[in-house]
Design a protein around this motif. Sequence first.
Motif, PDB file in Angstrom:
ATOM      1  N   ILE B 106       0.861  -1.170   0.000  1.00 20.43           N
ATOM      2  CA  ILE B 106       0.000   0.000   0.000  1.00 20.43           C
ATOM      3  C   ILE B 106       0.904   1.229   0.000  1.00 20.43           C
ATOM      4  CG2 ILE B 106      -1.977  -1.126   1.076  1.00 20.43           C
ATOM      5  CD1 ILE B 106      -1.024  -0.182   3.785  1.00 20.43           C
ATOM      6  N   GLY B 107       0.306   2.424  -0.011  1.00 21.59           N
ATOM      7  CA  GLY B 107       1.141   3.629   0.015  1.00 21.59           C
ATOM      8  C   GLY B 107       0.843   4.541  -1.156  1.00 21.59           C
ATOM      9  N   TYR B 108       1.875   5.260  -1.590  1.00 20.03           N
ATOM     10  CA  TYR B 108       1.688   6.276  -2.623  1.00 20.03           C
ATOM     11  C   TYR B 108       2.442   5.948  -3.900  1.00 20.03           C
ATOM     12  CZ  TYR B 108      -0.433   9.371   0.803  1.00 20.03           C
ATOM     13  OH  TYR B 108      -1.268   9.928   1.730  1.00 20.03           O
ATOM     14  N   ASP B 117      -7.123   7.829   0.134  1.00 19.24           N
ATOM     15  CA  ASP B 117      -8.259   7.068   0.643  1.00 19.24           C
ATOM     16  C   ASP B 117      -7.937   5.573   0.722  1.00 19.24           C
ATOM     17  OD1 ASP B 117     -11.138   6.681   1.309  1.00 19.24           O
ATOM     18  OD2 ASP B 117     -11.103   5.597  -0.605  1.00 19.24           O
ATOM     19  N   ALA B 118      -7.360   5.016  -0.355  1.00 18.67           N
ATOM     20  CA  ALA B 118      -7.052   3.581  -0.367  1.00 18.67           C
ATOM     21  C   ALA B 118      -6.002   3.245   0.697  1.00 18.67           C
ATOM     22  CB  ALA B 118      -6.559   3.153  -1.752  1.00 18.67           C
ATOM     23  N   PHE B 119      -5.032   4.110   0.864  1.00 17.19           N
ATOM     24  CA  PHE B 119      -3.961   3.897   1.843  1.00 17.19           C
ATOM     25  C   PHE B 119      -4.559   3.852   3.261  1.00 17.19           C
ATOM     26  CE2 PHE B 119       0.410   5.838   3.307  1.00 17.19           C
ATOM     27  CZ  PHE B 119       0.716   4.651   3.940  1.00 17.19           C
ATOM     28  N   ALA B 120      -5.353   4.869   3.592  1.00 15.99           N
ATOM     29  CA  ALA B 120      -5.931   4.937   4.944  1.00 15.99           C
ATOM     30  C   ALA B 120      -6.861   3.748   5.201  1.00 15.99           C
ATOM     31  CB  ALA B 120      -6.683   6.254   5.123  1.00 15.99           C
ATOM     32  N   ARG B 121      -7.689   3.413   4.200  1.00 18.43           N
ATOM     33  CA  ARG B 121      -8.619   2.297   4.400  1.00 18.43           C
ATOM     34  C   ARG B 121      -7.886   0.974   4.596  1.00 18.43           C
ATOM     35  NH1 ARG B 121     -13.179   2.702  -0.199  1.00 18.43           N
ATOM     36  NH2 ARG B 121     -13.677   0.628   0.585  1.00 18.43           N
ATOM     37  N   GLN B 122      -6.791   0.803   3.878  1.00 23.41           N
ATOM     38  CA  GLN B 122      -6.069  -0.469   3.990  1.00 23.41           C
ATOM     39  C   GLN B 122      -5.228  -0.540   5.267  1.00 23.41           C
ATOM     40  OE1 GLN B 122      -5.345  -2.469  -0.089  1.00 23.41           O
ATOM     41  NE2 GLN B 122      -4.907  -0.317  -0.434  1.00 23.41           N
ATOM     42  N   LEU B 123      -4.757   0.594   5.767  1.00 21.77           N
ATOM     43  CA  LEU B 123      -4.108   0.568   7.089  1.00 21.77           C
ATOM     44  C   LEU B 123      -5.128   0.161   8.156  1.00 21.77           C
ATOM     45  CD1 LEU B 123      -1.814   3.735   6.957  1.00 21.77           C
ATOM     46  CD2 LEU B 123      -1.045   1.359   7.207  1.00 21.77           C
ATOM     47  N   ALA B 124      -6.365   0.654   7.997  1.00 20.19           N
ATOM     48  CA  ALA B 124      -7.413   0.265   8.945  1.00 20.19           C
ATOM     49  C   ALA B 124      -7.693  -1.235   8.845  1.00 20.19           C
ATOM     50  CB  ALA B 124      -8.681   1.071   8.678  1.00 20.19           C
ATOM     51  N   LEU B 125      -7.673  -1.774   7.620  1.00 16.71           N
ATOM     52  CA  LEU B 125      -7.874  -3.226   7.454  1.00 16.71           C
ATOM     53  C   LEU B 125      -6.757  -4.023   8.138  1.00 16.71           C
ATOM     54  CD1 LEU B 125      -9.036  -3.564   3.717  1.00 16.71           C
ATOM     55  CD2 LEU B 125     -10.372  -4.144   5.766  1.00 16.71           C
ATOM     56  N   ALA B 126      -5.531  -3.494   8.072  1.00 16.57           N
ATOM     57  CA  ALA B 126      -4.409  -4.173   8.726  1.00 16.57           C
ATOM     58  C   ALA B 126      -4.663  -4.271  10.231  1.00 16.57           C
ATOM     59  CB  ALA B 126      -3.100  -3.436   8.451  1.00 16.57           C
ATOM     60  N   VAL B 127      -5.119  -3.170  10.818  1.00 19.81           N
ATOM     61  CA  VAL B 127      -5.407  -3.176  12.253  1.00 19.81           C
ATOM     62  C   VAL B 127      -6.528  -4.182  12.552  1.00 19.81           C
ATOM     63  CG1 VAL B 127      -6.270  -1.780  14.171  1.00 19.81           C
ATOM     64  CG2 VAL B 127      -4.612  -0.800  12.567  1.00 19.81           C
ATOM     65  N   GLU B 128      -7.575  -4.121  11.730  1.00 18.89           N
ATOM     66  CA  GLU B 128      -8.738  -4.982  11.959  1.00 18.89           C
ATOM     67  C   GLU B 128      -8.386  -6.466  11.845  1.00 18.89           C
ATOM     68  OE1 GLU B 128     -11.992  -3.674   9.508  1.00 18.89           O
ATOM     69  OE2 GLU B 128     -12.909  -5.665   9.611  1.00 18.89           O
ATOM     70  N   ALA B 154       1.143   7.362  11.087  1.00 17.46           N
ATOM     71  CA  ALA B 154       0.958   7.818  12.468  1.00 17.46           C
ATOM     72  C   ALA B 154      -0.518   8.078  12.761  1.00 17.46           C
ATOM     73  CB  ALA B 154       1.791   9.073  12.718  1.00 17.46           C
ATOM     74  N   GLU B 155      -1.225   8.698  11.795  1.00 18.44           N
ATOM     75  CA  GLU B 155      -2.649   8.988  11.996  1.00 18.44           C
ATOM     76  C   GLU B 155      -3.490   7.726  12.088  1.00 18.44           C
ATOM     77  OE1 GLU B 155      -3.873  11.451   8.750  1.00 18.44           O
ATOM     78  OE2 GLU B 155      -2.486  13.045   9.341  1.00 18.44           O
ATOM     79  N   SER B 156      -3.053   6.660  11.426  1.00 18.87           N
ATOM     80  CA  SER B 156      -3.879   5.446  11.338  1.00 18.87           C
ATOM     81  C   SER B 156      -4.001   4.728  12.673  1.00 18.87           C
ATOM     82  CB  SER B 156      -3.290   4.481  10.317  1.00 18.87           C
ATOM     83  OG  SER B 156      -2.166   3.824  10.886  1.00 18.87           O
ATOM     84  N   GLY B 157      -3.019   4.942  13.553  1.00 17.78           N
ATOM     85  CA  GLY B 157      -3.049   4.254  14.834  1.00 17.78           C
ATOM     86  C   GLY B 157      -2.370   2.894  14.830  1.00 17.78           C
ATOM     87  N   ILE B 158      -1.876   2.427  13.672  1.00 19.16           N
ATOM     88  CA  ILE B 158      -1.142   1.151  13.658  1.00 19.16           C
ATOM     89  C   ILE B 158       0.201   1.365  14.356  1.00 19.16           C
ATOM     90  CG2 ILE B 158      -0.010   1.521  11.412  1.00 19.16           C
ATOM     91  CD1 ILE B 158      -0.462  -1.475  10.822  1.00 19.16           C
ATOM     92  N   ALA B 159       0.667   0.358  15.089  1.00 23.35           N
ATOM     93  CA  ALA B 159       1.941   0.496  15.798  1.00 23.35           C
ATOM     94  C   ALA B 159       3.087   0.587  14.791  1.00 23.35           C
ATOM     95  CB  ALA B 159       2.143  -0.706  16.725  1.00 23.35           C
ATOM     96  N   PRO B 160       4.014   1.535  14.969  1.00 24.18           N
ATOM     97  CA  PRO B 160       5.087   1.698  13.972  1.00 24.18           C
ATOM     98  C   PRO B 160       5.912   0.429  13.767  1.00 24.18           C
ATOM     99  CG  PRO B 160       5.433   3.133  15.899  1.00 24.18           C
ATOM    100  CD  PRO B 160       4.085   2.539  16.044  1.00 24.18           C
ATOM    101  N   GLU B 161       6.079  -0.370  14.831  1.00 25.15           N
ATOM    102  CA  GLU B 161       6.894  -1.587  14.660  1.00 25.15           C
ATOM    103  C   GLU B 161       6.171  -2.655  13.849  1.00 25.15           C
ATOM    104  OE1 GLU B 161       5.781  -0.420  17.546  1.00 25.15           O
ATOM    105  OE2 GLU B 161       4.896  -2.029  18.763  1.00 25.15           O
TER     106      GLU B 161
END
Lengths: 199, 283
Positions: B106-108, B117-128, B154-161
């Motif tokens: 994912i990314g740019y 939009d796709a980046f943010a949504r997929q980071l949320a899917l990773a968390v979920e 950072a905004e997505s809330g996923i842990a950086p590690e």
Amino acid sequence: MTDDQALLAALGQDWVAAARAEIAERPAAIGRYFAAAGRRAGRAPLAGAPGWQSDEAARALLLAALPSAGRAGVLATLYAEGTAAEKLAVLRALPLLDAGAGEAVPLLRDAIRTNDARLLLAALGPCARHLDQPAWRQAVLKCVFTGAPLAGVHGLDERADAELAAMLAGLAEERAAAGRTVPADAAALLDRLTPRKEG
Amino acid sequence: MRIFDPHIHMTSRTTDDYRRMAAAGVRAVVEPAFWLGQPRTNPGSFADYFDSLLGWEPYRAGLFGVRHHATIALNPKEANDPRCRPVLDLLPRYLDKDGVVAVGEIGYDSMTPEEDDAFARQLALAVEHDLPALVHTPHRDKARGTRRTLEVVAESGIAPERVLVDHLNELTVGPVQEAGCWMGFSIYPETKMSPPRMVEILRRHGLERMLVNSAADWGHSDPLLTVETARAMLEAGFDADDVDRVLWRNPVEFYRQSGRLDLSDLPEAAPEFEGSSIRRGGG
């Protein structure tokens, strides 16, 4: 004890029984359990159930919990959307499910079309009785061609016929022309199928 | 020497490459979903591609004793095509599967609103789905693209590690290191990063959270540049344990966070492939 209760006992994982109860009530629940079964159940051979490994047994037991109404559609979807391990588990579960021709044949034909020898062999288990003879012969010949061991073909000698012998002989001739041989198990099968003159 | 290539597009490589890689010590690979050169025009093409990453490729790799895992996502470039957007709805069922060790790439690519939009949504899917994320950084405008990437992470809330930011270079490694994310480097024959430059970056930035990959695909690339980098490390004075850390233990540690990394020995039950179509050609 039914077959699936014996398998459940051999697997000995409580989550499977709980998931089965949920699936019996709500068949759509099977999706996530089925996908995660490999990492939850592990992939070791089951001591108490020869021929099964734990992930396949878990997936087969989840499938066996589906209500019979609508089961064929769920099986077809899980197979179509499955990873190689999930497809294998569906194929290996077919005898436990006592799947009829309508459920089994489309999946068996798909597996035989692949180039994955594990799927090919899994399609030649007991449920291959639902395949017509030309399709079954072609699948056996594909095993020989790819080197998949014929010991994995259920009921080979009972079903092998003169037409299969002719196909094997043709392959052996073609290989000989190229300075190659057919695998030993295929040569032995051809030998068993070739009538001997008396005296 | 044991090698884990954490980013390689085997779909575009031949079976002979698997053989050469196995002979050179490559024991495990992760294949991220990405674009394929020819743009796709419908979600069905992606479903077949994802199925191949979880079916045919692990099988092909297994014939040579190589463990194959995948990361699944809608890539940034095709996220801009409205015909491909419905792929986002396909992702949840793939992200549940065994063998999927991250959401990615994912990314740019061009930093468009659709990519945001796709980046943010997929980071949320990773968390979920409790998965790490593999983040591609753009080839053009890379420095700004990398900064923006880190802000979105950072905004997505996923842990950086649990985030690997890939295709880094001398200019972009610093901010990623400070953010606490894992740092990926794609070693290419000419562009991106070379083995000697990689060695210098390891000298300056240390070995922690560092990953080296070949990112080999259909372009001018080489699946053995991981091995080449390992040799360059040894020649530069790093020891065998350093090499093992960067080229095996680090990728294992990153992807193990998925809970789905399977590095057990491949089953011996796989049929002997003396006559198979993919080992010998034909049929």
